[in-house]
Scaffold this active site. Structure first.
Site, PDB file in Angstrom:
ATOM      1  N   GLU A 280      -3.361   7.465  -4.117  1.00  0.00           N
ATOM      2  CA  GLU A 280      -3.220   6.218  -3.356  1.00  0.00           C
ATOM      3  C   GLU A 280      -3.197   5.026  -4.319  1.00  0.00           C
ATOM      4  O   GLU A 280      -4.026   4.946  -5.214  1.00  0.00           O
ATOM      5  CB  GLU A 280      -4.406   6.078  -2.403  1.00  0.00           C
TER       6      GLU A 280
ATOM      7  N   TYR B 212       0.866  -1.193   0.000  1.00  0.00           N
ATOM      8  CA  TYR B 212       0.000   0.000   0.000  1.00  0.00           C
ATOM      9  C   TYR B 212       0.894   1.231   0.000  1.00  0.00           C
ATOM     10  O   TYR B 212       1.835   1.307   0.805  1.00  0.00           O
ATOM     11  CB  TYR B 212      -0.877   0.014   1.264  1.00  0.00           C
TER      12      TYR B 212
END
Ligand code: GDP
Ligand code: MN
Length: 409
Positions: free
Chosen positions: A189, A101
């Site tokens: 993101e 992530y």
């Protein structure tokens, strides 16, 4: 403005961040062609501006064309935690070996940029932080210092990228930073940033962005042509065309309050008043669209206008701001009441009149004493009320979605 995944991927690709090939399909009819372009197996991904799509059943692996079409048919009508699915993305399926992530966001308190990263990607970062808090790294990029490949490499190492992935991760981090800056983003993101490939073939392994979430800073829209290319294609195009066919001028925006007015100047001021009220109240609510009804405000024009504005699923309240000239506000008031009855509107509507027969028009609306019709004397009051009703509805929707989720568990 939040982007859909397929739009966010476009921005990542522009910076050269590797993403599996993918084609967007806005309706079921377009799925077959798009799927053939990608080949099988592929991933069918519902496009909604919300995470947790995988858990909601909106991300599925299709083995062949029949599979892909059936899945798209299931996913297309879904609403995920209050967010409507708007098309599907058909993406080349990859063999996932590991999920990282990484995100870059604005940190208002320290006035720099936060890089959040973990080697335990996949689920939403809030969950990762709850379950593996020690694995989540928070680093900073100083806007005034150079973030170059050396700095990015150091960062990739300290984030916990596995040794073999550090070089590629550093290049991706640098490109994410460029994507963030070039596009005036407030969030970029990638989750998962996945290691994909054949486990037995080192050369086939690479890091690719399997999912992307980007938010753009609305205040910078003027620097990017108003981000016309990211307009909600399904809702916006259909509504704008229909408005035009009815002699009305509709413009699709990204907020929650529908705005109807007569004359460009009045409509523009109404948009600003709504945005100001939303900011002032701390909800950040903004105009969802605007519809300029021009000179005529008959009952039928008002009915068509309300219908169009309310058809945008994001609209939670409507502000009607009319200056009575040749058309009297009394006529407009009657039009509003007829339209509300005919359409069975139950969302809150706030009306502000000025000019010809304004007082009579407002009195007519008050006399009707409908629960969802509210009148205001000034534009600021009207905008403030409309913003408040929209914020209340959003809060109520979120609460009922949370209850439904609890019930399901
Ligand atoms: P989200 O649930 O809304 O965050 O949607 P994502 O796009 O992140 O997809 C959810 C999950 O589906 C990912 O975390 C992956 O585990 C999985 N996924 C997505 N694309 C692929 C793919 O190409 N191959 C495989 N094996 N899994 C995928
Ligand atoms: Mn994801």
């Amino acid at each position: 403005m939040d982007l859909y995944e397929y739009q966010a991927r476009e921005l990542l690709e522009e910076q050269g961040i590797p993403t599996p090939r993918a084609v967007y399909a806005g309706s079921v009819e377009h799925v077959a062609d798009a799927a053939e372009t990608i080949g099988f197996p592929l991933v069918v991904k519902g496009q909604a501006k919300i995470g947790h799509r995988g858990q909601a059943g909106a991300v599925k692996l299709a083995a062949d064309l029949d599979d892909a079409v059936a899945m798209a048919r299931d996913i297309m009508p879904m609403t995920i935690h209050g967010h409507r699915v708007n098309g599907v993305l058909l993406a080349e399926a990859k063999n996932v070996l590991h999920e990282y992530y990484v995100s870059i966001s604005v940190d208002r308190s320290s006035r720099d940029f936060d890089v959040l990263a973990t080697a335990n990607g996949g689920t939403e970062v809030e969950e990762i932080a709850r379950e593996h808090p020690e694995s989540v790294r928070r680093l900073h990029i100083d806007a005034l210092e150079d973030f170059d490949l050396e700095a990015a490499t150091q960062m990739a190492e300290s984030i916990g990228f596995y040794h073999a992935d550090v070089d590629q991760a550093a290049r991706i981090l640098l490109k994410m930073w460029r994507c963030f800056k070039d596009n005036d983003a407030t969030l970029v993101e990638i989750n998962p940033l996945a290691k994909v490939g054949d486990p037995d073939d080192e050369d086939s392994k690479e890091l690719v962005a399997l999912d992307a979430k980007i938010s753009l800073d609305d205040n910078a829209a003027f620097r990017h042509d108003g981000w016309a290319r990211f307009r909600d294609p399904v809702v916006a195009d259909a509504l704008e065309r229909e408005a035009k066919d009815n002699g009305l001028h509709y413009v699709h925006l990204d907020g929650e309050v529908g705005v109807i007015g007569n004359g460009a100047g009045l409509v523009m001021s109404s948009l600003d008043a709504v945005a100001y009220a939303g900011e002032d109240q701390g909800s950040g609510v903004k105009a969802a669209n605007f519809l300029d009804i021009g000179g005529g405000a008959s009952a039928s024009v008002m009915a068509k206008s309300l219908e169009l504005v309310l058809r945008d699923p994001k609209v939670e309240s409507v502000l009607i701001n009319v200056y009575g000239g040749i058309t009297s506000c009394q006529t407009v008031a009657e039009g509003v009441l007829e339209a509300v009855a005919a359409l069975g509107v139950d969302k809150p509507i706030v009306i502000r009149f000025d000019g010809n027969a304004a007082a009579e028009g407002l009195a007519t609306l008050e006399k009707a004493s409908l629960d969802n019709i509210h009148v205001a004397r000034t534009m600021e009051d009207a905008a403030s009320l409309a913003a408040q009703y929209a914020a209340d509805a959003i809060a109520a929707n979120a609460a009922s979605a949370a209850r439904r989720e609890e019930d399901e568990q």
